[in-house]
Write a protein that holds these residues in place. Structure first.
Motif, PDB file in Angstrom:
ATOM      1  N   ALA A  13     -39.636  30.539  11.707  1.00  8.69           N
ATOM      2  CA  ALA A  13     -38.750  31.207  12.660  1.00  8.69           C
ATOM      3  C   ALA A  13     -37.946  30.194  13.467  1.00  8.69           C
ATOM      4  O   ALA A  13     -36.763  30.403  13.750  1.00  8.69           O
ATOM      5  N   ARG A  14     -38.581  29.093  13.814  1.00  9.18           N
ATOM      6  CA  ARG A  14     -37.887  28.038  14.558  1.00  9.18           C
ATOM      7  C   ARG A  14     -36.753  27.475  13.705  1.00  9.18           C
ATOM      8  O   ARG A  14     -35.634  27.264  14.177  1.00  9.18           O
ATOM      9  N   LEU A  15     -37.027  27.238  12.442  1.00  8.05           N
ATOM     10  CA  LEU A  15     -36.019  26.715  11.524  1.00  8.05           C
ATOM     11  C   LEU A  15     -34.885  27.731  11.325  1.00  8.05           C
ATOM     12  O   LEU A  15     -33.705  27.368  11.352  1.00  8.05           O
ATOM     13  N   GLU A  65     -45.819  44.926  22.807  1.00  8.78           N
ATOM     14  CA  GLU A  65     -45.843  43.492  23.111  1.00  8.78           C
ATOM     15  C   GLU A  65     -44.478  42.851  22.843  1.00  8.78           C
ATOM     16  O   GLU A  65     -44.027  41.997  23.604  1.00  8.78           O
ATOM     17  N   THR A  66     -43.835  43.269  21.777  1.00  6.47           N
ATOM     18  CA  THR A  66     -42.500  42.765  21.455  1.00  6.47           C
ATOM     19  C   THR A  66     -41.523  43.120  22.575  1.00  6.47           C
ATOM     20  O   THR A  66     -40.732  42.278  23.007  1.00  6.47           O
ATOM     21  N   PHE A  89     -43.138  35.054  16.876  1.00 13.00           N
ATOM     22  CA  PHE A  89     -43.683  34.857  15.532  1.00 13.00           C
ATOM     23  C   PHE A  89     -45.068  34.215  15.526  1.00 13.00           C
ATOM     24  O   PHE A  89     -45.532  33.758  14.497  1.00 13.00           O
ATOM     25  N   GLY A  90     -45.725  34.173  16.667  1.00 11.18           N
ATOM     26  CA  GLY A  90     -47.083  33.644  16.736  1.00 11.18           C
ATOM     27  C   GLY A  90     -48.112  34.743  16.534  1.00 11.18           C
ATOM     28  O   GLY A  90     -47.913  35.877  16.965  1.00 11.18           O
ATOM     29  N   GLY A  91     -49.180  34.438  15.859  1.00 13.44           N
ATOM     30  CA  GLY A  91     -50.299  35.369  15.698  1.00 13.44           C
ATOM     31  C   GLY A  91     -49.908  36.684  15.046  1.00 13.44           C
ATOM     32  O   GLY A  91     -49.053  36.745  14.166  1.00 13.44           O
ATOM     33  N   PHE A  92     -50.534  37.758  15.536  1.00 12.53           N
ATOM     34  CA  PHE A  92     -50.309  39.092  14.961  1.00 12.53           C
ATOM     35  C   PHE A  92     -48.897  39.607  15.220  1.00 12.53           C
ATOM     36  O   PHE A  92     -48.406  40.462  14.494  1.00 12.53           O
ATOM     37  N   MET A  93     -48.232  39.083  16.262  1.00 13.58           N
ATOM     38  CA  MET A  93     -46.871  39.514  16.573  1.00 13.58           C
ATOM     39  C   MET A  93     -45.966  39.331  15.361  1.00 13.58           C
ATOM     40  O   MET A  93     -45.042  40.110  15.145  1.00 13.58           O
ATOM     41  N   ALA A  94     -46.254  38.331  14.548  1.00 12.18           N
ATOM     42  CA  ALA A  94     -45.430  38.066  13.365  1.00 12.18           C
ATOM     43  C   ALA A  94     -45.435  39.234  12.384  1.00 12.18           C
ATOM     44  O   ALA A  94     -44.461  39.432  11.662  1.00 12.18           O
ATOM     45  N   LEU A  95     -46.502  40.032  12.363  1.00 17.24           N
ATOM     46  CA  LEU A  95     -46.521  41.193  11.472  1.00 17.24           C
ATOM     47  C   LEU A  95     -45.343  42.114  11.775  1.00 17.24           C
ATOM     48  O   LEU A  95     -44.671  42.604  10.870  1.00 17.24           O
ATOM     49  N   PHE A  96     -45.101  42.335  13.050  1.00 13.26           N
ATOM     50  CA  PHE A  96     -44.025  43.228  13.464  1.00 13.26           C
ATOM     51  C   PHE A  96     -42.657  42.571  13.297  1.00 13.26           C
ATOM     52  O   PHE A  96     -41.735  43.173  12.760  1.00 13.26           O
ATOM     53  N   THR A  97     -42.537  41.333  13.750  1.00 10.63           N
ATOM     54  CA  THR A  97     -41.223  40.691  13.746  1.00 10.63           C
ATOM     55  C   THR A  97     -40.762  40.287  12.338  1.00 10.63           C
ATOM     56  O   THR A  97     -39.572  40.375  12.035  1.00 10.63           O
ATOM     57  N   LYS A 116     -29.391  36.383   5.172  1.00 13.65           N
ATOM     58  CA  LYS A 116     -30.275  37.132   4.270  1.00 13.65           C
ATOM     59  C   LYS A 116     -31.012  36.220   3.292  1.00 13.65           C
ATOM     60  O   LYS A 116     -32.235  36.310   3.171  1.00 13.65           O
ATOM     61  N   PRO A 117     -30.324  35.308   2.581  1.00 13.85           N
ATOM     62  CA  PRO A 117     -31.070  34.418   1.687  1.00 13.85           C
ATOM     63  C   PRO A 117     -32.064  33.529   2.437  1.00 13.85           C
ATOM     64  O   PRO A 117     -33.137  33.207   1.920  1.00 13.85           O
ATOM     65  N   ALA A 118     -31.725  33.145   3.669  1.00 18.08           N
ATOM     66  CA  ALA A 118     -32.653  32.318   4.452  1.00 18.08           C
ATOM     67  C   ALA A 118     -33.912  33.117   4.795  1.00 18.08           C
ATOM     68  O   ALA A 118     -35.026  32.610   4.670  1.00 18.08           O
ATOM     69  N   VAL A 119     -33.735  34.363   5.201  1.00 18.46           N
ATOM     70  CA  VAL A 119     -34.895  35.214   5.520  1.00 18.46           C
ATOM     71  C   VAL A 119     -35.743  35.425   4.266  1.00 18.46           C
ATOM     72  O   VAL A 119     -36.970  35.340   4.318  1.00 18.46           O
ATOM     73  N   GLU A 120     -35.095  35.660   3.135  1.00 15.40           N
ATOM     74  CA  GLU A 120     -35.836  35.844   1.882  1.00 15.40           C
ATOM     75  C   GLU A 120     -36.596  34.573   1.501  1.00 15.40           C
ATOM     76  O   GLU A 120     -37.731  34.647   1.041  1.00 15.40           O
ATOM     77  N   LEU A 121     -35.970  33.424   1.689  1.00 12.30           N
ATOM     78  CA  LEU A 121     -36.619  32.166   1.370  1.00 12.30           C
ATOM     79  C   LEU A 121     -37.825  31.919   2.279  1.00 12.30           C
ATOM     80  O   LEU A 121     -38.904  31.558   1.815  1.00 12.30           O
ATOM     81  N   PHE A 122     -37.655  32.134   3.585  1.00 12.76           N
ATOM     82  CA  PHE A 122     -38.719  31.834   4.545  1.00 12.76           C
ATOM     83  C   PHE A 122     -39.799  32.904   4.597  1.00 12.76           C
ATOM     84  O   PHE A 122     -40.974  32.603   4.731  1.00 12.76           O
ATOM     85  N   PHE A 123     -39.417  34.187   4.503  1.00 13.53           N
ATOM     86  CA  PHE A 123     -40.364  35.268   4.783  1.00 13.53           C
ATOM     87  C   PHE A 123     -40.530  36.280   3.654  1.00 13.53           C
ATOM     88  O   PHE A 123     -41.372  37.162   3.751  1.00 13.53           O
ATOM     89  N   GLY A 124     -39.699  36.197   2.609  1.00 16.28           N
ATOM     90  CA  GLY A 124     -39.718  37.207   1.552  1.00 16.28           C
ATOM     91  C   GLY A 124     -40.926  37.156   0.665  1.00 16.28           C
ATOM     92  O   GLY A 124     -41.732  36.285   0.669  1.00 16.28           O
TER      93      GLY A 124
END
Length: 124
Positions: A13-15, A65-66, A89-97, A116-124
């Motif tokens: 998320a930082r990146l 929490e978000t 994006f820390g802990g369980f919060m990442a499930l939602f975000t 979109k491609p960045a999100v797919e690369l990092f989180f897809g």
């Protein structure tokens, strides 16, 4: 695309924020709308909740929490990659975000074609 496995969610998320910060305010707007939708439609969501890794009450708690984080750090989430990543994006919060990020791009809400491609690369 295979998601990057060497970074954790906070680092990804930082990146993402660092590389594509112009898209972050739009995503945060979407994230705020999503939390509102989840919290205002709890009955329907609870009735449809099936076979998830966790209970629906946890989903509602993550949405609450978000909202709290977004209210506490409105400017910093937009301007600071560390605050954005650490708070959302820390802990369980990442499930939602992460879910929100994937929905945001699946619905083509982004304006930057690289997001979109960045999100797919990092989180897809």
């Amino acid at each position: 695309m295979q998601p990057l496995k060497i970074l954790n969610n906070v680092q990804k998320a930082r990146l993402l924020h660092s590389l594509l910060s112009s898209e972050i305010p739009r995503f945060l707007g979407y994230l705020g709308e999503l939390t509102e939708k989840v919290l205002s439609d709890q009955e329907r969501i609870a009735a449809q909740w099936k076979d998830q890794m966790f209970g629906v009450e946890m989903w509602f708690e993550l949405a609450r929490e978000t909202q709290k984080v977004m209210a506490k750090y409105p400017k910093d989430l937009r301007k600071s990659a560390p605050v954005f990543a650490d708070q959302l994006f820390g802990g369980f919060m990442a499930l939602f975000t992460v879910h929100a990020l994937l929905q945001y791009t699946a619905q083509d809400k982004q304006t930057d074609p690289k997001f979109k491609p960045a999100v797919e690369l990092f989180f897809g």
